[in-house]
Design a protein around this motif. Structure first.
Motif, PDB file in Angstrom:
ATOM      1  N   MET A   1       0.824  -1.188   0.000  1.00 46.10           N
ATOM      2  CA  MET A   1       0.000   0.000   0.000  1.00 46.10           C
ATOM      3  C   MET A   1       0.872   1.258   0.000  1.00 46.10           C
ATOM      4  N   ASN A   2       2.003   1.214   0.694  1.00 45.95           N
ATOM      5  CA  ASN A   2       2.890   2.386   0.729  1.00 45.95           C
ATOM      6  C   ASN A   2       3.409   2.756  -0.654  1.00 45.95           C
ATOM      7  N   LEU A   3       3.678   1.730  -1.465  1.00 49.68           N
ATOM      8  CA  LEU A   3       4.136   1.989  -2.832  1.00 49.68           C
ATOM      9  C   LEU A   3       3.038   2.700  -3.634  1.00 49.68           C
ATOM     10  N   LEU A   4       1.809   2.236  -3.482  1.00 48.30           N
ATOM     11  CA  LEU A   4       0.687   2.873  -4.169  1.00 48.30           C
ATOM     12  C   LEU A   4       0.522   4.325  -3.719  1.00 48.30           C
ATOM     13  N   ILE A   5       0.691   4.571  -2.441  1.00 47.50           N
ATOM     14  CA  ILE A   5       0.557   5.939  -1.920  1.00 47.50           C
ATOM     15  C   ILE A   5       1.639   6.831  -2.504  1.00 47.50           C
ATOM     16  N   ARG A   6       2.867   6.328  -2.549  1.00 42.86           N
ATOM     17  CA  ARG A   6       3.957   7.129  -3.125  1.00 42.86           C
ATOM     18  C   ARG A   6       3.694   7.429  -4.604  1.00 42.86           C
ATOM     19  N   LYS A   7       3.198   6.413  -5.337  1.00 42.46           N
ATOM     20  CA  LYS A   7       2.881   6.627  -6.755  1.00 42.46           C
ATOM     21  C   LYS A   7       1.731   7.627  -6.902  1.00 42.46           C
ATOM     22  N   ALA A   8       0.727   7.500  -6.038  1.00 43.18           N
ATOM     23  CA  ALA A   8      -0.420   8.408  -6.103  1.00 43.18           C
ATOM     24  C   ALA A   8      -0.005   9.841  -5.806  1.00 43.18           C
ATOM     25  N   LYS A   9       0.958  10.006  -4.919  1.00 49.11           N
ATOM     26  CA  LYS A   9       1.462  11.352  -4.608  1.00 49.11           C
ATOM     27  C   LYS A   9       2.111  11.993  -5.828  1.00 49.11           C
ATOM     28  N   LYS A  10       2.582  11.161  -6.732  1.00 46.21           N
ATOM     29  CA  LYS A  10       3.175  11.660  -7.982  1.00 46.21           C
ATOM     30  C   LYS A  10       2.103  11.758  -9.077  1.00 46.21           C
ATOM     31  N   HIS A  11       0.840  11.689  -8.665  1.00 44.19           N
ATOM     32  CA  HIS A  11      -0.330  11.774  -9.534  1.00 44.19           C
ATOM     33  C   HIS A  11      -0.402  10.657 -10.571  1.00 44.19           C
ATOM     34  N   ASP A  12      -0.081   9.441 -10.120  1.00 49.36           N
ATOM     35  CA  ASP A  12      -0.264   8.236 -10.924  1.00 49.36           C
ATOM     36  C   ASP A  12      -1.729   7.816 -10.774  1.00 49.36           C
ATOM     37  N   ARG A  13      -2.502   7.972 -11.829  1.00 52.30           N
ATOM     38  CA  ARG A  13      -3.950   7.713 -11.763  1.00 52.30           C
ATOM     39  C   ARG A  13      -4.268   6.255 -11.439  1.00 52.30           C
ATOM     40  N   ALA A  14      -3.533   5.343 -12.029  1.00 51.65           N
ATOM     41  CA  ALA A  14      -3.796   3.921 -11.800  1.00 51.65           C
ATOM     42  C   ALA A  14      -3.562   3.563 -10.332  1.00 51.65           C
ATOM     43  N   LEU A  19      -5.859   2.434  -4.928  1.00 49.11           N
ATOM     44  CA  LEU A  19      -6.013   2.817  -3.516  1.00 49.11           C
ATOM     45  C   LEU A  19      -7.485   3.016  -3.165  1.00 49.11           C
ATOM     46  N   MET A  20      -8.204   3.724  -4.016  1.00 52.04           N
ATOM     47  CA  MET A  20      -9.623   3.993  -3.762  1.00 52.04           C
ATOM     48  C   MET A  20     -10.435   2.699  -3.796  1.00 52.04           C
ATOM     49  N   GLU A  21     -10.073   1.782  -4.696  1.00 53.40           N
ATOM     50  CA  GLU A  21     -10.774   0.501  -4.759  1.00 53.40           C
ATOM     51  C   GLU A  21     -10.514  -0.322  -3.499  1.00 53.40           C
ATOM     52  N   GLN A  22      -9.289  -0.277  -2.995  1.00 49.95           N
ATOM     53  CA  GLN A  22      -8.961  -0.986  -1.757  1.00 49.95           C
ATOM     54  C   GLN A  22      -9.738  -0.429  -0.566  1.00 49.95           C
ATOM     55  N   GLN A  23      -9.935   0.869  -0.546  1.00 53.28           N
ATOM     56  CA  GLN A  23     -10.595   1.527   0.580  1.00 53.28           C
ATOM     57  C   GLN A  23     -12.106   1.651   0.387  1.00 53.28           C
ATOM     58  N   GLY A  24     -12.613   1.230  -0.761  1.00 58.71           N
ATOM     59  CA  GLY A  24     -14.023   1.421  -1.103  1.00 58.71           C
ATOM     60  C   GLY A  24     -15.007   0.856  -0.098  1.00 58.71           C
ATOM     61  N   LYS A  25     -14.824  -0.394   0.307  1.00 58.21           N
ATOM     62  CA  LYS A  25     -15.759  -1.017   1.252  1.00 58.21           C
ATOM     63  C   LYS A  25     -15.741  -0.295   2.591  1.00 58.21           C
ATOM     64  N   ALA A  26     -14.560   0.017   3.068  1.00 58.42           N
ATOM     65  CA  ALA A  26     -14.439   0.713   4.349  1.00 58.42           C
ATOM     66  C   ALA A  26     -15.102   2.087   4.279  1.00 58.42           C
ATOM     67  N   MET A  27     -14.875   2.782   3.175  1.00 57.42           N
ATOM     68  CA  MET A  27     -15.480   4.101   3.010  1.00 57.42           C
ATOM     69  C   MET A  27     -17.003   3.994   2.972  1.00 57.42           C
ATOM     70  N   TYR A  28     -17.504   3.000   2.253  1.00 62.37           N
ATOM     71  CA  TYR A  28     -18.954   2.834   2.145  1.00 62.37           C
ATOM     72  C   TYR A  28     -19.583   2.570   3.507  1.00 62.37           C
ATOM     73  N   LYS A  29     -18.968   1.698   4.289  1.00 62.15           N
ATOM     74  CA  LYS A  29     -19.540   1.366   5.593  1.00 62.15           C
ATOM     75  C   LYS A  29     -19.611   2.584   6.500  1.00 62.15           C
ATOM     76  N   VAL A  30     -18.568   3.397   6.499  1.00 64.90           N
ATOM     77  CA  VAL A  30     -18.554   4.603   7.330  1.00 64.90           C
ATOM     78  C   VAL A  30     -19.593   5.601   6.814  1.00 64.90           C
ATOM     79  N   ALA A  31     -19.612   5.834   5.516  1.00 67.63           N
ATOM     80  CA  ALA A  31     -20.554   6.796   4.938  1.00 67.63           C
ATOM     81  C   ALA A  31     -21.997   6.349   5.155  1.00 67.63           C
ATOM     82  N   LYS A  32     -22.266   5.074   4.972  1.00 64.93           N
ATOM     83  CA  LYS A  32     -23.623   4.550   5.145  1.00 64.93           C
ATOM     84  C   LYS A  32     -24.061   4.658   6.598  1.00 64.93           C
ATOM     85  N   ALA A  33     -23.138   4.432   7.531  1.00 64.73           N
ATOM     86  CA  ALA A  33     -23.474   4.540   8.950  1.00 64.73           C
ATOM     87  C   ALA A  33     -23.844   5.967   9.322  1.00 64.73           C
ATOM     88  N   ILE A  34     -23.195   6.930   8.709  1.00 64.81           N
ATOM     89  CA  ILE A  34     -23.471   8.331   9.028  1.00 64.81           C
ATOM     90  C   ILE A  34     -24.712   8.821   8.296  1.00 64.81           C
TER      91      ILE A  34
END
Length: 187
Positions: A1-14, A19-34
């Motif tokens: 995940m750290n490698l993806l974050i470093r690449k994303a910081k360099k504006h690597d879209r892929a 990263l967003m796909e990995q965090q999607g379920k977690a984000m949905y659960k939090v957003a849905k709860a609120i």
């Protein structure tokens, strides 16, 4: 995940998309709860992804990416919640949410809905997302002892809700048995 974050910081879209796909379920659960609404949760997630993409270079430590992401998501959820409250106060009728999820999910949502937002958010972050109380305190920008207190209060409220639901089920079963016995006597 750290490698993806470093690449994303360099504006690597892929890398950012992964990263967003990995965090999607977690984000949905939090957003849905609120927000308690699939459409609003999707809006909050989309806005969060956009903000993260635009401001990923402001992330100071890569290890705090998930905490940073959740803080942005919660801020977006709160903004949507406030906007919805203004619309309702303005006289508009909210659209009813329709969900075809399993019974267990519906029961879990029903128990969560008995909690105020501040308790529901802490419960989801702690039990569903697995954040530590220190991390939750950072995400919500509150004291760690406040997080612990909210967890204790939420657990008590959930226990009361669970016990009352259990009593209602027992009373219904008792009434059903009594009616069955009365019907058998008539036959």
């Amino acid at each position: 995940m750290n490698l993806l974050i470093r690449k994303a910081k360099k504006h690597d879209r892929a890398a950012f998309q992964e990263l967003m796909e990995q965090q999607g379920k977690a984000m949905y659960k939090v957003a849905k709860a609120i927000l308690k609404n699939d459409e609003d949760a999707a809006d909050a997630m989309q806005e969060t992804a956009l903000v993260c993409w635009e401001k990923i270079d402001t992330l100071k430590k890569d290890k705090y990416f998930q905490t940073w992401l959740m803080r942005i998501l919660i801020n977006n959820c709160n903004a949507i919640w406030r906007q919805r409250a203004r619309m309702i106060a303005g006289g508009e009728v909210p659209e009813a949410a329709f969900s075809e999820e399993g019974y267990a999910n519906a029961e879990w949502e029903q128990f969560l809905n008995c909690l105020d937002e501040k308790y529901r958010t802490v419960i989801v972050l702690y039990y569903v997302q697995g954040f530590k109380t220190r991390e939750i305190a950072e995400i919500l920008e509150i004291n760690e002892n406040t997080v612990r207190g909210r967890l204790v209060t939420a657990r008590k409220k959930l226990e009361v809700q669970y016990r009352s639901a259990d009593n209602i089920i027992r009373q219904a079963e008792f009434t059903e048995k009594r009616l069955f016995c009365m019907a058998e006597r008539r036959i």
